[in-house]
Design a protein around this motif. Structure first.
Motif, mmCIF file in Angstrom:
data_model
loop_
_atom_site.group_PDB
_atom_site.id
_atom_site.type_symbol
_atom_site.label_atom_id
_atom_site.label_comp_id
_atom_site.label_asym_id
_atom_site.label_seq_id
_atom_site.Cartn_x
_atom_site.Cartn_y
_atom_site.Cartn_z
ATOM 1 N N GLU A 1 72.585 -27.474 64.578
ATOM 2 C CA GLU A 1 71.978 -28.465 63.894
ATOM 3 C C GLU A 1 71.924 -27.942 62.243
ATOM 4 O O GLU A 1 71.639 -26.669 62.135
ATOM 5 N N VAL A 2 71.925 -28.630 61.323
ATOM 6 C CA VAL A 2 71.853 -28.443 60.111
ATOM 7 C C VAL A 2 70.920 -29.293 59.226
ATOM 8 O O VAL A 2 71.073 -30.526 59.634
ATOM 9 N N TRP A 3 69.967 -28.571 58.493
ATOM 10 C CA TRP A 3 69.031 -29.470 57.598
ATOM 11 C C TRP A 3 68.811 -28.561 56.495
ATOM 12 O O TRP A 3 69.034 -27.433 55.962
ATOM 13 N N PHE A 4 68.372 -29.207 55.406
ATOM 14 C CA PHE A 4 68.060 -28.913 54.031
ATOM 15 C C PHE A 4 66.460 -29.008 53.693
ATOM 16 O O PHE A 4 66.042 -30.124 54.105
ATOM 17 N N GLY A 5 65.976 -27.907 53.092
ATOM 18 C CA GLY A 5 64.656 -27.868 52.777
ATOM 19 C C GLY A 5 64.657 -27.979 51.343
ATOM 20 O O GLY A 5 65.872 -28.330 50.704
ATOM 21 N N GLU A 6 63.435 -28.194 50.396
ATOM 22 C CA GLU A 6 63.727 -28.088 49.106
ATOM 23 C C GLU A 6 64.675 -27.180 48.345
ATOM 24 O O GLU A 6 65.233 -27.986 47.543
ATOM 25 N N ASP A 7 64.670 -25.909 48.734
ATOM 26 C CA ASP A 7 65.875 -25.260 48.176
ATOM 27 C C ASP A 7 66.435 -24.320 49.305
ATOM 28 O O ASP A 7 67.187 -23.455 48.529
ATOM 29 N N VAL B 1 68.799 -19.669 61.098
ATOM 30 C CA VAL B 1 69.185 -19.063 60.010
ATOM 31 C C VAL B 1 69.147 -19.679 58.712
ATOM 32 O O VAL B 1 69.398 -21.024 58.802
ATOM 33 N N SER B 2 68.654 -19.299 57.450
ATOM 34 C CA SER B 2 68.520 -20.036 56.343
ATOM 35 C C SER B 2 69.052 -19.199 55.222
ATOM 36 O O SER B 2 68.934 -18.031 55.358
ATOM 37 N N ALA B 3 69.275 -19.964 54.052
ATOM 38 C CA ALA B 3 69.851 -19.292 52.934
ATOM 39 C C ALA B 3 69.431 -20.218 51.726
ATOM 40 O O ALA B 3 69.568 -21.568 51.933
ATOM 41 N N PRO B 4 69.251 -19.619 50.558
ATOM 42 C CA PRO B 4 69.183 -20.481 49.440
ATOM 43 C C PRO B 4 70.365 -21.277 49.006
ATOM 44 O O PRO B 4 71.342 -20.729 49.084
ATOM 45 N N VAL B 5 70.178 -22.417 48.752
ATOM 46 C CA VAL B 5 71.190 -23.550 48.401
ATOM 47 C C VAL B 5 71.868 -22.812 47.158
ATOM 48 O O VAL B 5 73.248 -23.174 47.179
#
Length: 85
Positions: free
Chosen positions: A20-26, A38-42
């Motif tokens: 799954e892939v999704w975006f938070g605010e940044d 796993v998360s990384a800044p856009v």
């Protein structure tokens, strides 16, 4: 092996794959089949940071889940690349 312009090795048994892939605010967030996230800044991905929400949400898995491709912008990110950031 080369998939959609991305050099990869073959998927090995037991290898973690993207589910799954999704975006938070940044942030770009990726959930793996084994439940890890796993998360990384856009901003680390210039093409994605300039993309619209519609473009960011138009993704597909490549290589049976070893990477993600966005049509517009033309961006490929591998799980291995995310883990090395």
């Amino acid at each position: 092996m080369r998939l959609n312009g991305m050099n990869t090795s073959a998927v090995k048994p037991g290898m973690s794959l993207i589910n799954e892939v999704w975006f938070g605010e940044d942030m770009l967030h990726v959930r793996l089949l084994d439940g890890r996230e796993v998360s990384a800044p856009v901003e680390w991905f210039p093409l994605l940071s300039k993309a619209t929400d519609k473009e960011r949400n138009n993704w597909r898995l490549i290589g049976n889940g070893i990477g993600i491709h966005w049509e517009d912008p033309d961006e490929d990110i591998s799980l291995a690349g995310l883990l090395m950031i």
